[in-house]
Write an enzyme that holds these catalytic residues in place. Structure first.
Site, mmCIF file in Angstrom:
data_model
loop_
_atom_site.group_PDB
_atom_site.id
_atom_site.type_symbol
_atom_site.label_atom_id
_atom_site.label_comp_id
_atom_site.label_asym_id
_atom_site.label_seq_id
_atom_site.Cartn_x
_atom_site.Cartn_y
_atom_site.Cartn_z
ATOM 1 C CG HIS A 53 -2.019 -1.001 1.193
ATOM 2 N ND1 HIS A 53 -3.065 -0.992 2.073
ATOM 3 C CD2 HIS A 53 -2.240 -2.040 0.341
ATOM 4 C CE1 HIS A 53 -3.895 -1.993 1.783
ATOM 5 N NE2 HIS A 53 -3.411 -2.641 0.740
ATOM 6 C CD GLU A 55 -1.939 4.083 3.389
ATOM 7 O OE1 GLU A 55 -1.647 3.378 2.385
ATOM 8 O OE2 GLU A 55 -3.095 4.168 3.830
ATOM 9 C CB CYS A 83 -6.410 -0.594 5.249
ATOM 10 S SG CYS A 83 -4.758 -1.324 5.314
#
Lengths: 146, 146
Positions: A53, A55, A83
Site C-alpha cells: 500500500h 502508506e 486500512c
C-alpha cells in the site's frame, strides 16, 4: 491549513501515478519539518504483494531516509483513510500526525476499537476529500465497465 | 496436529535466528500443501523498519514464491499471536489458516473488534506455546538486565 492542501496535492500526484500503472489510485507522502522525505503509491499489482500500500511504501522509505525506526516528527499525507494494516504500521512508527483526504467507510481503520493508532498520533481529515475520493470511485467504475 | 508442531519447530528456528541477531525473537513460516514456501523472522532493528515483522517478511516472500497476491491455500505458522498490522496484512492476502504459539495479551490482534482477519481464515493457537513465549520473555528480561 494551506500546508495540508499543498502536501495533499503531492499525495494526489502519487495517486495519479498509481492510476496510470493500473493500480488502485491511492498516494501518500511523508514530510518532516515541511520537507517531503518519502513518497509512495499503491503497488500491490506490480509487486504481487498485498501489503504494498502507498502508506507502507512511504513509511519504509521514510525510516530508511531518516535512519531510524520512529517517525514522531513526521506527518503522513495520504489520499484515503488508511486500512487497519497501514494504521497499525504507522502506530509502530509512532508517526506524529496523519492527514488523510477521503473517508473509507468500508475498510478504514476508524471502524476498529480500541484505536489502532499510537496514542500520541494526531489526525486531521477531509483535505481535498472530494478529489481524493473521486479518483478512486472513477477507477473502480472503469474497472467494472472493462 | 503433528504437522502443526513440526511446522512450529521451523518457526521457532526462525525465532532463534532473530535472537542471535539481537531482534525480538519471533519467527514465522508459510506452508502450502505441506511444503514450506517462505520463512521470516523479526528484522526491525537490522532494517530500521518497524514493519519488518516475521509475518510481513514471510508473507511478501510467499506471494513472490507463488507469483500471486493471495494465499488462500497457505498456512502461516508464527510463534506469537500476530499484531494488528500483521493480522490485517494476512487478511489482505486472504490467508487460509493462521497457527500461532503464544498469546500476546498486550499487542495481539484478538483484542480488536470487529475481527481484523479475513472471514474465511481459520485459526489454531497454543502450539508449542510455552517455548514460543519463553524465548520472548527471556529476551526482554536479558535486555532489562543489560
Amino acid at each position: 491549513m494551506e500546508m495540508d492542501e499543498q502536501m495533499m496535492r503531492e499525495a494526489l500526484k502519487e495517486a495519479h501515478t498509481a492510476k496510470q500503472e493500473g493500480e488502485v489510485p491511492i498516494g501518500a507522502v511523508i514530510a518532516c519539518k515541511g520537507r517531503i522525505i518519502a513518497k509512495g503509491h499503491n503497488m500491490t499489482e506490480r509487486l504481487c504483494d498485498p501489503t504494498a500500500h502507498a502508506e507502507m511504501i512511504a513509511l519504509t522509505a521514510a525510516t530508511e531516509a531518516l535512519g531510524g525506526k520512529y517517525l514522531q516528527d513526521c506527518t503522513i499525507y495520504v489520499t484515503v483513510e488508511p486500512c487497519p494494516m497501514c494504521a497499525a504500521a504507522l502506530a509502530w512508527a509512532q508517526i506524529g500526525t496523519i492527514v488523510y483526504g477521503a473517508d473509507d467507510p468500508k475498510r478504514g481503520y476508524t471502524q476498529f476499537t480500541p484505536s489502532l493508532l499510537h496514542p500520541k498520533t494526531e489526525v486531521r481529515k477531509g483535505v481535498n476529500a472530494e478529489e481524493c475520493s473521486r479518483i478512486v470511485t472513477e477507477f473502480f467504475a472503469s474497472k467494472r465497465k472493462a
